[in-house]
Scaffold this motif. Structure first.
Motif, short mmCIF file in Angstrom:
data_model
loop_
_atom_site.label_atom_id
_atom_site.label_comp_id
_atom_site.label_asym_id
_atom_site.label_seq_id
_atom_site.Cartn_x
_atom_site.Cartn_y
_atom_site.Cartn_z
N GLY A 199 -17.72 1.07 2.14
CA GLY A 199 -18.33 2.31 2.63
C GLY A 199 -18.62 3.29 1.51
O GLY A 199 -19.68 3.93 1.50
N VAL A 212 -21.75 2.22 -0.31
CA VAL A 212 -22.96 2.53 0.46
C VAL A 212 -23.24 4.04 0.42
O VAL A 212 -24.40 4.46 0.33
CB VAL A 212 -22.83 2.01 1.90
CG1 VAL A 212 -23.99 2.48 2.76
CG2 VAL A 212 -22.73 0.50 1.92
N THR A 220 -26.60 5.76 -1.08
CA THR A 220 -27.38 6.70 -0.28
C THR A 220 -27.66 7.98 -1.06
O THR A 220 -28.78 8.51 -1.02
CB THR A 220 -26.64 7.04 1.03
OG1 THR A 220 -26.42 5.83 1.75
CG2 THR A 220 -27.43 8.00 1.88
N ILE A 239 -25.87 8.81 8.03
CA ILE A 239 -26.21 7.44 8.44
C ILE A 239 -25.15 6.44 7.94
O ILE A 239 -24.62 5.67 8.74
CB ILE A 239 -27.63 7.06 7.97
CG1 ILE A 239 -28.66 7.95 8.68
CG2 ILE A 239 -27.92 5.58 8.23
CD1 ILE A 239 -30.05 7.86 8.11
N PRO A 240 -24.80 6.43 6.63
CA PRO A 240 -23.76 5.48 6.22
C PRO A 240 -22.37 5.84 6.77
O PRO A 240 -21.56 4.95 7.02
CB PRO A 240 -23.78 5.53 4.70
CG PRO A 240 -24.52 6.75 4.34
CD PRO A 240 -25.43 7.07 5.48
N TYR A 241 -22.10 7.13 6.97
CA TYR A 241 -20.82 7.50 7.59
C TYR A 241 -20.74 6.97 9.02
O TYR A 241 -19.71 6.46 9.46
CB TYR A 241 -20.61 9.02 7.59
CG TYR A 241 -19.82 9.52 6.41
CD1 TYR A 241 -18.53 9.09 6.18
CD2 TYR A 241 -20.37 10.44 5.53
CE1 TYR A 241 -17.80 9.54 5.09
CE2 TYR A 241 -19.64 10.91 4.44
CZ TYR A 241 -18.37 10.45 4.23
OH TYR A 241 -17.64 10.91 3.16
N THR A 242 -21.85 7.06 9.76
CA THR A 242 -21.88 6.52 11.11
C THR A 242 -21.70 5.01 11.09
O THR A 242 -20.95 4.46 11.91
CB THR A 242 -23.22 6.89 11.80
OG1 THR A 242 -23.37 8.31 11.78
CG2 THR A 242 -23.26 6.38 13.22
N ALA A 243 -22.37 4.34 10.16
CA ALA A 243 -22.22 2.89 10.03
C ALA A 243 -20.79 2.51 9.67
O ALA A 243 -20.25 1.51 10.17
CB ALA A 243 -23.19 2.35 8.98
N LEU A 244 -20.14 3.33 8.84
CA LEU A 244 -18.74 3.07 8.47
C LEU A 244 -17.82 3.20 9.67
O LEU A 244 -16.93 2.37 9.88
CB LEU A 244 -18.32 4.04 7.37
CG LEU A 244 -16.88 3.92 6.86
CD1 LEU A 244 -16.68 2.59 6.16
CD2 LEU A 244 -16.55 5.07 5.93
N ILE A 269 -18.67 2.83 12.84
CA ILE A 269 -18.97 1.72 13.75
C ILE A 269 -18.37 0.42 13.23
O ILE A 269 -17.80 -0.37 13.99
CB ILE A 269 -20.49 1.60 13.97
CG1 ILE A 269 -20.99 2.81 14.77
CG2 ILE A 269 -20.85 0.29 14.68
CD1 ILE A 269 -22.50 2.91 14.84
N ALA A 270 -18.46 0.19 11.91
CA ALA A 270 -17.86 -1.02 11.33
C ALA A 270 -16.35 -1.00 11.48
O ALA A 270 -15.73 -2.04 11.78
CB ALA A 270 -18.25 -1.13 9.86
#
Length: 130
Positions: A21, A24, A28, A40-45, A47-48
């Motif tokens: 994370g 990423v 970004t 966006i990458p915080y949200t992806a982190l 969710i992951a």
């Protein structure tokens, strides 16, 4: 159908997700100058982390919370150090209390997100028979 509980420890999972994370997040910041793009990458982190916690089947809330919180903090610390040392070069210009309140605020945000992720990762598991 049988579900086996994982014997994995929270720290290695949190470190691997946090480092991924953080990488990423750094990419970004290098590729965009828009401040809101960091969400966006915080949200992806998040969710992951949720997906991993659902996959490991930990019944202990403390393990789920610890993994989620450490993942968030490792990624955030990596980004903080990158910006402070390489990008802005101001990490030594800020007094220690300035760093402490920033990390405190990030810990509160990370704690709230981690509580939600740890709780939601176990929703519906009580109906599954072991």
């Amino acid at each position: 159908m049988f579900y086996f509980k994982s014997t994995k420890k929270p720290a290695p999972i949190a470190l691997s997700l946090g480092i991924l994370g953080g990488t990423v997040l750094i990419i970004t910041t290098l590729l965009t100058s828009k401040g809101f793009a960091i969400f966006i990458p915080y949200t992806a982190l998040i969710i992951a982390t949720f997906a991993v916690l659902r996959a490991v089947h930990w019944s202990s809330f403390s393990k789920r919370f610890t993994t989620s919180f450490l993942t968030f903090m490792v990624a955030t610390i990596i980004l903080y150090l990158f910006i402070g040392i390489f990008d802005a070069g101001t990490i030594l210009e800020i007094p220690v209390l300035g760093h402490i309140w920033r990390f405190g605020l990030l810990a509160v945000i990370g704690g709230a997100l981690s509580f939600a992720v740890a709780y939601l990762a176990d929703v519906g598991r009580s109906q599954i028979t072991e």
